[in-house]
Design an enzyme around this catalytic site. Structure first.
Site, PDB file in Angstrom:
ATOM      1  N   ASP A 252       0.827  -1.215   0.000  1.00 31.59           N
ATOM      2  CA  ASP A 252       0.000   0.000   0.000  1.00 31.59           C
ATOM      3  C   ASP A 252       0.854   1.254   0.000  1.00 31.59           C
ATOM      4  O   ASP A 252       0.444   2.291  -0.508  1.00 31.59           O
ATOM      5  CB  ASP A 252      -0.955  -0.003   1.195  1.00 31.59           C
TER       6      ASP A 252
HETATM    7  C1  LIG Z   1      -2.353  -4.526  -5.633  1.00 33.64           C
HETATM    8  S1  LIG Z   1      -3.141  -4.315  -4.138  1.00 33.64           S
HETATM    9  C2  LIG Z   1      -1.845  -4.012  -2.960  1.00 33.64           C
HETATM   10  C3  LIG Z   1      -2.353  -3.763  -1.592  1.00 33.64           C
HETATM   11  O1  LIG Z   1      -3.283  -2.726  -1.628  1.00 33.64           O
HETATM   12  C4  LIG Z   1      -2.977  -5.039  -0.974  1.00 33.64           C
HETATM   13  O2  LIG Z   1      -1.952  -5.956  -0.722  1.00 33.64           O
HETATM   14  C5  LIG Z   1      -3.688  -4.692   0.287  1.00 33.64           C
HETATM   15  O3  LIG Z   1      -3.106  -4.632   1.350  1.00 33.64           O
HETATM   16  C6  LIG Z   1      -5.117  -4.335   0.152  1.00 33.64           C
HETATM   17  O4  LIG Z   1      -5.695  -3.892   1.345  1.00 33.64           O
HETATM   18  P1  LIG Z   1      -7.239  -3.500   1.327  1.00 33.64           P
HETATM   19  O5  LIG Z   1      -7.530  -3.127   2.749  1.00 33.64           O
HETATM   20  O6  LIG Z   1      -7.997  -4.696   0.864  1.00 33.64           O
HETATM   21  O7  LIG Z   1      -7.380  -2.314   0.403  1.00 33.64           O
END
Ligand SMILES: CSC[C@@H](O)[C@@H](O)C(=O)COP(=O)(O)O
EC number: 5.3.1.23
Length: 362
Positions: A252
Protein backbone atom coordinates in the site's frame (compact mmCIF):
# COMPACT_ATOMS: atom_id res chain seq x y z
CA UNK A 1 -10.63 -13.81 -19.33
CA UNK A 2 -9.54 -12.27 -16.03
CA UNK A 3 -12.09 -10.60 -13.74
CA UNK A 4 -12.91 -6.95 -14.30
CA UNK A 5 -13.25 -4.86 -11.16
CA UNK A 6 -13.67 -1.51 -12.93
CA UNK A 7 -15.92 -0.82 -15.96
CA UNK A 8 -15.48 2.62 -17.44
CA UNK A 9 -16.51 4.47 -20.56
CA UNK A 10 -16.55 8.25 -20.76
CA UNK A 11 -19.30 9.51 -18.44
CA UNK A 12 -19.97 6.10 -16.87
CA UNK A 13 -18.19 4.17 -14.12
CA UNK A 14 -19.15 0.91 -12.44
CA UNK A 15 -17.29 -1.19 -9.90
CA UNK A 16 -17.68 -4.83 -8.99
CA UNK A 17 -18.93 -4.73 -5.38
CA UNK A 18 -16.21 -6.62 -3.51
CA UNK A 19 -18.26 -6.74 -0.31
CA UNK A 20 -20.62 -9.15 -2.06
CA UNK A 21 -17.98 -11.45 -3.56
CA UNK A 22 -17.71 -14.40 -3.87
CA UNK A 23 -21.43 -15.02 -3.23
CA UNK A 24 -22.75 -12.40 -5.61
CA UNK A 25 -21.19 -10.72 -8.62
CA UNK A 26 -22.82 -7.31 -8.88
CA UNK A 27 -21.65 -4.01 -10.39
CA UNK A 28 -22.61 -0.73 -8.74
CA UNK A 29 -22.67 2.65 -10.46
CA UNK A 30 -20.28 5.38 -9.28
CA UNK A 31 -21.87 8.65 -10.40
CA UNK A 32 -19.36 11.11 -9.01
CA UNK A 33 -16.86 11.94 -6.30
CA UNK A 34 -19.28 11.42 -3.38
CA UNK A 35 -20.00 7.86 -4.60
CA UNK A 36 -16.28 7.36 -5.29
CA UNK A 37 -15.34 8.31 -1.72
CA UNK A 38 -18.01 6.00 -0.29
CA UNK A 39 -17.19 2.87 -2.33
CA UNK A 40 -13.50 3.29 -1.40
CA UNK A 41 -14.15 3.97 2.29
CA UNK A 42 -16.64 1.09 2.63
CA UNK A 43 -14.17 -1.17 0.75
CA UNK A 44 -16.64 -2.06 -2.04
CA UNK A 45 -13.53 -1.43 -4.10
CA UNK A 46 -10.12 -1.91 -2.48
CA UNK A 47 -6.47 -2.54 -3.24
CA UNK A 48 -4.10 0.41 -3.58
CA UNK A 49 -4.08 0.77 -7.40
CA UNK A 50 -7.85 0.24 -7.74
CA UNK A 51 -8.52 2.84 -5.04
CA UNK A 52 -6.56 5.47 -7.01
CA UNK A 53 -8.10 4.57 -10.36
CA UNK A 54 -11.68 4.54 -9.09
CA UNK A 55 -11.11 7.76 -7.15
CA UNK A 56 -9.77 9.59 -10.21
CA UNK A 57 -12.38 8.15 -12.57
CA UNK A 58 -15.15 9.18 -10.16
CA UNK A 59 -13.89 12.72 -10.63
CA UNK A 60 -13.84 12.22 -14.41
CA UNK A 61 -17.51 11.11 -14.48
CA UNK A 62 -18.45 14.04 -12.27
CA UNK A 63 -16.82 16.75 -14.40
CA UNK A 64 -17.71 15.12 -17.76
CA UNK A 65 -21.22 16.69 -18.07
CA UNK A 66 -20.31 19.95 -16.29
CA UNK A 67 -19.80 23.29 -18.03
CA UNK A 68 -17.03 25.43 -16.54
CA UNK A 69 -16.98 29.21 -16.91
CA UNK A 70 -13.20 29.39 -16.71
CA UNK A 71 -10.08 27.28 -16.50
CA UNK A 72 -9.57 28.61 -12.98
CA UNK A 73 -12.95 27.29 -11.81
CA UNK A 74 -12.23 23.86 -13.32
CA UNK A 75 -8.84 23.79 -11.60
CA UNK A 76 -10.39 24.77 -8.27
CA UNK A 77 -13.02 22.06 -8.49
CA UNK A 78 -10.41 19.44 -9.40
CA UNK A 79 -8.17 20.41 -6.48
CA UNK A 80 -10.94 20.34 -3.85
CA UNK A 81 -12.34 17.03 -5.03
CA UNK A 82 -8.97 15.32 -5.32
CA UNK A 83 -8.14 16.32 -1.74
CA UNK A 84 -11.46 14.90 -0.61
CA UNK A 85 -10.82 11.59 -2.41
CA UNK A 86 -7.37 11.27 -0.80
CA UNK A 87 -9.09 11.29 2.62
CA UNK A 88 -11.17 8.15 1.89
CA UNK A 89 -8.45 5.74 3.09
CA UNK A 90 -5.14 6.95 4.52
CA UNK A 91 -2.54 4.16 4.14
CA UNK A 92 -2.30 3.45 0.39
CA UNK A 93 -0.31 6.25 -1.25
CA UNK A 94 -1.48 5.66 -4.84
CA UNK A 95 -4.48 8.02 -4.63
CA UNK A 96 -2.31 10.80 -3.18
CA UNK A 97 0.35 10.37 -5.87
CA UNK A 98 -2.32 10.34 -8.61
CA UNK A 99 -3.94 13.45 -7.10
CA UNK A 100 -0.59 15.29 -7.00
CA UNK A 101 0.11 14.40 -10.65
CA UNK A 102 -3.36 15.45 -11.81
CA UNK A 103 -3.04 18.72 -9.93
CA UNK A 104 0.29 19.47 -11.63
CA UNK A 105 -1.45 18.77 -14.96
CA UNK A 106 -4.40 21.01 -14.03
CA UNK A 107 -1.97 23.82 -13.10
CA UNK A 108 -0.02 23.44 -16.36
CA UNK A 109 -3.22 23.42 -18.44
CA UNK A 110 -4.50 26.50 -16.60
CA UNK A 111 -1.33 28.39 -17.51
CA UNK A 112 -1.28 27.19 -21.14
CA UNK A 113 -2.68 30.12 -23.11
CA UNK A 114 -3.05 28.10 -26.32
CA UNK A 115 -5.99 26.09 -24.94
CA UNK A 116 -9.50 27.04 -23.76
CA UNK A 117 -11.50 25.56 -20.86
CA UNK A 118 -13.17 22.95 -23.14
CA UNK A 119 -9.81 21.66 -24.33
CA UNK A 120 -8.48 21.70 -20.76
CA UNK A 121 -11.36 19.48 -19.64
CA UNK A 122 -10.80 17.03 -22.52
CA UNK A 123 -7.08 16.77 -21.72
CA UNK A 124 -7.82 16.26 -18.05
CA UNK A 125 -10.33 13.49 -18.81
CA UNK A 126 -7.87 11.76 -21.17
CA UNK A 127 -5.10 11.85 -18.54
CA UNK A 128 -7.42 10.28 -15.97
CA UNK A 129 -8.59 7.60 -18.39
CA UNK A 130 -4.97 6.74 -19.30
CA UNK A 131 -4.51 5.37 -15.76
CA UNK A 132 -6.51 2.24 -16.65
CA UNK A 133 -4.27 1.17 -19.53
CA UNK A 134 -1.07 2.17 -17.76
CA UNK A 135 -1.93 0.12 -14.67
CA UNK A 136 -2.45 -3.05 -16.71
CA UNK A 137 0.81 -2.49 -18.64
CA UNK A 138 2.69 -1.85 -15.36
CA UNK A 139 1.25 -4.99 -13.81
CA UNK A 140 2.30 -7.13 -16.78
CA UNK A 141 5.83 -5.74 -16.45
CA UNK A 142 5.80 -6.42 -12.69
CA UNK A 143 4.67 -9.98 -13.43
CA UNK A 144 7.49 -10.54 -15.90
CA UNK A 145 10.22 -9.06 -13.66
CA UNK A 146 8.93 -10.89 -10.59
CA UNK A 147 8.61 -14.32 -12.20
CA UNK A 148 12.12 -13.99 -13.63
CA UNK A 149 13.59 -12.97 -10.26
CA UNK A 150 11.91 -15.85 -8.41
CA UNK A 151 12.91 -18.46 -10.99
CA UNK A 152 16.48 -17.14 -11.08
CA UNK A 153 16.74 -17.24 -7.30
CA UNK A 154 15.40 -20.80 -7.18
CA UNK A 155 17.88 -21.87 -9.87
CA UNK A 156 20.77 -20.30 -7.91
CA UNK A 157 19.88 -21.52 -4.44
CA UNK A 158 18.12 -24.87 -4.71
CA UNK A 159 19.07 -28.17 -6.20
CA UNK A 160 15.78 -28.23 -8.14
CA UNK A 161 16.13 -29.45 -11.72
CA UNK A 162 16.23 -26.67 -14.34
CA UNK A 163 12.75 -25.86 -15.59
CA UNK A 164 10.96 -27.15 -12.47
CA UNK A 165 7.89 -25.28 -11.29
CA UNK A 166 7.74 -23.32 -8.04
CA UNK A 167 5.40 -23.08 -5.10
CA UNK A 168 4.63 -19.59 -3.89
CA UNK A 169 2.64 -18.01 -1.07
CA UNK A 170 0.69 -14.77 -1.31
CA UNK A 171 -1.32 -12.68 1.17
CA UNK A 172 -4.44 -10.52 0.82
CA UNK A 173 -5.71 -9.78 -2.69
CA UNK A 174 -3.47 -8.11 -5.24
CA UNK A 175 -5.09 -9.43 -8.40
CA UNK A 176 -7.45 -8.16 -11.09
CA UNK A 177 -9.86 -7.11 -8.36
CA UNK A 178 -7.29 -4.84 -6.67
CA UNK A 179 -6.07 -3.21 -9.89
CA UNK A 180 -7.26 -2.31 -13.39
CA UNK A 181 -6.38 -5.89 -14.36
CA UNK A 182 -3.72 -8.64 -14.15
CA UNK A 183 -2.57 -7.72 -10.63
CA UNK A 184 0.74 -7.00 -8.90
CA UNK A 185 1.82 -9.89 -6.64
CA UNK A 186 -0.91 -11.95 -8.25
CA UNK A 187 0.43 -10.74 -11.60
CA UNK A 188 3.72 -12.45 -10.69
CA UNK A 189 1.76 -15.64 -9.95
CA UNK A 190 -0.12 -15.21 -13.24
CA UNK A 191 3.15 -14.83 -15.14
CA UNK A 192 4.61 -17.95 -13.49
CA UNK A 193 1.49 -19.81 -14.65
CA UNK A 194 1.80 -18.38 -18.18
CA UNK A 195 5.41 -19.63 -18.28
CA UNK A 196 4.26 -23.09 -17.14
CA UNK A 197 6.32 -22.64 -13.95
CA UNK A 198 3.60 -22.39 -11.30
CA UNK A 199 3.56 -25.67 -9.44
CA UNK A 200 1.26 -24.34 -6.73
CA UNK A 201 0.07 -21.11 -5.15
CA UNK A 202 -1.02 -20.86 -1.52
CA UNK A 203 -3.18 -17.93 -0.45
CA UNK A 204 -3.87 -16.86 3.11
CA UNK A 205 -7.37 -16.25 4.39
CA UNK A 206 -6.31 -12.67 5.38
CA UNK A 207 -8.37 -11.97 8.48
CA UNK A 208 -10.32 -9.97 9.38
CA UNK A 209 -11.73 -8.91 6.02
CA UNK A 210 -10.87 -12.21 4.29
CA UNK A 211 -9.54 -10.76 1.03
CA UNK A 212 -7.59 -14.00 0.54
CA UNK A 213 -10.42 -16.45 1.15
CA UNK A 214 -13.07 -14.38 -0.62
CA UNK A 215 -11.22 -12.57 -3.41
CA UNK A 216 -7.84 -14.18 -4.15
CA UNK A 217 -9.31 -17.68 -3.89
CA UNK A 218 -12.11 -16.52 -6.24
CA UNK A 219 -9.56 -15.28 -8.78
CA UNK A 220 -7.41 -18.42 -8.49
CA UNK A 221 -10.40 -20.72 -8.99
CA UNK A 222 -11.56 -18.54 -11.89
CA UNK A 223 -8.13 -18.93 -13.53
CA UNK A 224 -7.99 -22.67 -12.72
CA UNK A 225 -4.54 -22.28 -11.13
CA UNK A 226 -3.34 -25.07 -8.80
CA UNK A 227 -4.14 -23.31 -5.53
CA UNK A 228 -4.77 -23.95 -1.86
CA UNK A 229 -6.21 -21.72 0.83
CA UNK A 230 -4.52 -21.62 4.25
CA UNK A 231 -5.41 -19.75 7.42
CA UNK A 232 -3.16 -16.89 8.52
CA UNK A 233 -2.07 -18.93 11.54
CA UNK A 234 -0.77 -21.75 9.30
CA UNK A 235 2.03 -19.87 7.54
CA UNK A 236 4.90 -21.14 9.70
CA UNK A 237 3.68 -24.73 9.37
CA UNK A 238 3.21 -24.25 5.62
CA UNK A 239 6.75 -22.94 5.06
CA UNK A 240 8.14 -25.81 7.10
CA UNK A 241 6.17 -28.51 5.29
CA UNK A 242 5.51 -27.52 1.72
CA UNK A 243 8.78 -26.41 0.12
CA UNK A 244 7.52 -22.94 -0.75
CA UNK A 245 10.08 -21.18 -2.98
CA UNK A 246 9.02 -17.59 -2.37
CA UNK A 247 6.50 -15.31 -0.73
CA UNK A 248 5.15 -12.50 -2.90
CA UNK A 249 2.84 -9.80 -1.55
CA UNK A 250 1.62 -6.37 -2.63
CA UNK A 251 2.08 -2.96 -1.01
CA UNK A 252 0.00 0.00 0.00
CA UNK A 253 2.97 2.26 0.56
CA UNK A 254 6.70 1.66 0.30
CA UNK A 255 8.89 4.21 2.11
CA UNK A 256 12.19 5.49 0.67
CA UNK A 257 14.18 2.96 2.73
CA UNK A 258 12.04 0.04 1.51
CA UNK A 259 9.90 -0.40 4.67
CA UNK A 260 6.54 -1.56 3.31
CA UNK A 261 3.00 -1.09 4.56
CA UNK A 262 0.69 -3.85 3.39
CA UNK A 263 -2.31 -5.79 4.67
CA UNK A 264 -2.16 -6.70 8.36
CA UNK A 265 -0.33 -10.00 8.76
CA UNK A 266 2.27 -9.29 6.09
CA UNK A 267 4.91 -8.45 8.71
CA UNK A 268 4.52 -11.72 10.54
CA UNK A 269 4.71 -13.67 7.27
CA UNK A 270 8.00 -11.86 6.51
CA UNK A 271 9.38 -12.81 9.94
CA UNK A 272 8.42 -16.44 9.40
CA UNK A 273 9.86 -16.40 5.85
CA UNK A 274 13.19 -15.09 7.21
CA UNK A 275 13.27 -17.89 9.79
CA UNK A 276 12.74 -20.49 7.04
CA UNK A 277 15.13 -18.80 4.60
CA UNK A 278 12.32 -18.28 2.06
CA UNK A 279 12.78 -15.13 -0.08
CA UNK A 280 10.16 -12.46 0.56
CA UNK A 281 9.21 -10.19 -2.35
CA UNK A 282 7.03 -7.08 -2.46
CA UNK A 283 5.41 -6.41 -5.85
CA UNK A 284 4.30 -2.82 -6.34
CA UNK A 285 4.06 -0.21 -9.10
CA UNK A 286 6.10 2.97 -8.73
CA UNK A 287 2.80 4.66 -7.81
CA UNK A 288 2.93 2.80 -4.47
CA UNK A 289 6.40 4.13 -3.61
CA UNK A 290 6.52 7.19 -1.41
CA UNK A 291 10.00 8.66 -1.57
CA UNK A 292 8.77 11.62 0.47
CA UNK A 293 8.92 9.58 3.67
CA UNK A 294 12.23 8.17 4.87
CA UNK A 295 10.89 5.10 6.67
CA UNK A 296 7.84 3.09 7.68
CA UNK A 297 7.32 4.93 10.99
CA UNK A 298 5.89 7.81 8.97
CA UNK A 299 3.10 5.73 7.43
CA UNK A 300 -0.37 6.32 8.84
CA UNK A 301 -1.99 2.97 9.57
CA UNK A 302 -5.74 2.90 9.04
CA UNK A 303 -7.77 1.42 11.89
CA UNK A 304 -11.06 -0.17 10.83
CA UNK A 305 -14.29 -0.76 12.76
CA UNK A 306 -14.36 -3.52 15.44
CA UNK A 307 -17.25 -5.14 13.60
CA UNK A 308 -14.89 -6.47 10.91
CA UNK A 309 -13.28 -8.58 13.68
CA UNK A 310 -16.28 -9.44 15.78
CA UNK A 311 -18.60 -10.49 12.95
CA UNK A 312 -18.51 -12.63 9.84
CA UNK A 313 -21.24 -11.10 7.72
CA UNK A 314 -24.20 -10.68 10.06
CA UNK A 315 -23.00 -13.42 12.41
CA UNK A 316 -21.22 -12.42 15.64
CA UNK A 317 -18.20 -14.63 16.40
CA UNK A 318 -16.51 -12.70 19.24
CA UNK A 319 -17.73 -12.50 22.83
CA UNK A 320 -19.89 -9.39 23.29
CA UNK A 321 -18.10 -6.73 25.37
CA UNK A 322 -14.54 -7.64 24.35
CA UNK A 323 -12.26 -4.75 23.26
CA UNK A 324 -10.79 -4.92 19.75
CA UNK A 325 -7.73 -3.48 18.00
CA UNK A 326 -8.14 -3.59 14.23
CA UNK A 327 -5.24 -2.01 12.28
CA UNK A 328 -5.83 -2.72 8.58
CA UNK A 329 -2.12 -2.71 7.71
CA UNK A 330 1.30 -3.33 9.21
CA UNK A 331 4.79 -2.28 8.22
CA UNK A 332 7.34 -4.89 7.18
CA UNK A 333 10.87 -3.63 7.88
CA UNK A 334 13.10 -3.40 4.81
CA UNK A 335 15.58 -5.84 6.38
CA UNK A 336 13.05 -8.66 5.89
CA UNK A 337 12.44 -7.90 2.20
CA UNK A 338 14.48 -9.70 -0.46
CA UNK A 339 13.40 -7.53 -3.37
CA UNK A 340 10.86 -4.91 -4.42
CA UNK A 341 9.42 -5.84 -7.80
CA UNK A 342 8.36 -2.81 -9.84
CA UNK A 343 7.44 -2.30 -13.49
CA UNK A 344 10.99 -1.01 -14.00
CA UNK A 345 12.85 -3.93 -12.43
CA UNK A 346 13.52 -5.59 -9.09
CA UNK A 347 15.40 -3.58 -6.46
CA UNK A 348 16.90 -4.40 -3.10
CA UNK A 349 15.29 -2.11 -0.49
CA UNK A 350 18.61 -0.35 0.13
CA UNK A 351 18.94 0.46 -3.61
CA UNK A 352 15.36 1.60 -4.08
CA UNK A 353 15.62 5.33 -3.55
CA UNK A 354 18.67 5.85 -5.74
CA UNK A 355 17.34 3.55 -8.47
CA UNK A 356 14.00 5.36 -8.67
CA UNK A 357 15.56 8.80 -8.62
CA UNK A 358 17.76 7.69 -11.53
CA UNK A 359 14.71 6.39 -13.42
CA UNK A 360 12.84 9.63 -12.82
CA UNK A 361 15.85 11.71 -14.02
CA UNK A 362 16.28 9.74 -17.25
C1 LIG B 1 -2.35 -4.53 -5.63
S1 LIG B 1 -3.14 -4.32 -4.14
C2 LIG B 1 -1.84 -4.01 -2.96
C3 LIG B 1 -2.35 -3.76 -1.59
O1 LIG B 1 -3.28 -2.73 -1.63
C4 LIG B 1 -2.98 -5.04 -0.97
O2 LIG B 1 -1.95 -5.96 -0.72
C5 LIG B 1 -3.69 -4.69 0.29
O3 LIG B 1 -3.11 -4.63 1.35
C6 LIG B 1 -5.12 -4.34 0.15
O4 LIG B 1 -5.69 -3.89 1.35
P1 LIG B 1 -7.24 -3.50 1.33
O5 LIG B 1 -7.53 -3.13 2.75
O6 LIG B 1 -8.00 -4.70 0.86
O7 LIG B 1 -7.38 -2.31 0.40
Amino acid sequence: MSLQSIKYSRGSLEILDQLLLPVQSKYVAVRGVEDGWKVINKMQVRGAPAIAIVGCLSLAVEIHPEEFGSKKSLRQEVEGKLNYLVSARPTAVNMKIAADELLVLANDLTKDETIDVGEMKQRFLSATEAMLKKDIADNRAIGAHGAKAILQRVAETSGAPAGAGVRVLTHCNTGSLATAGYGTALGVVRQLAELGKLEHVYCTETRPYNQGARLTAYELVHEKFPATLVLDSMVAALLRAKNVAAVVVGADRVAANGDTANKIGTYQIAVVAKHHDVPFYVAAPLTSIDLAIPGGDHIIIEERPDREMTHVGEHRIAAPGINCWNPAFDVTPAALITGIITERGVFKPAELKEAINKLLDS
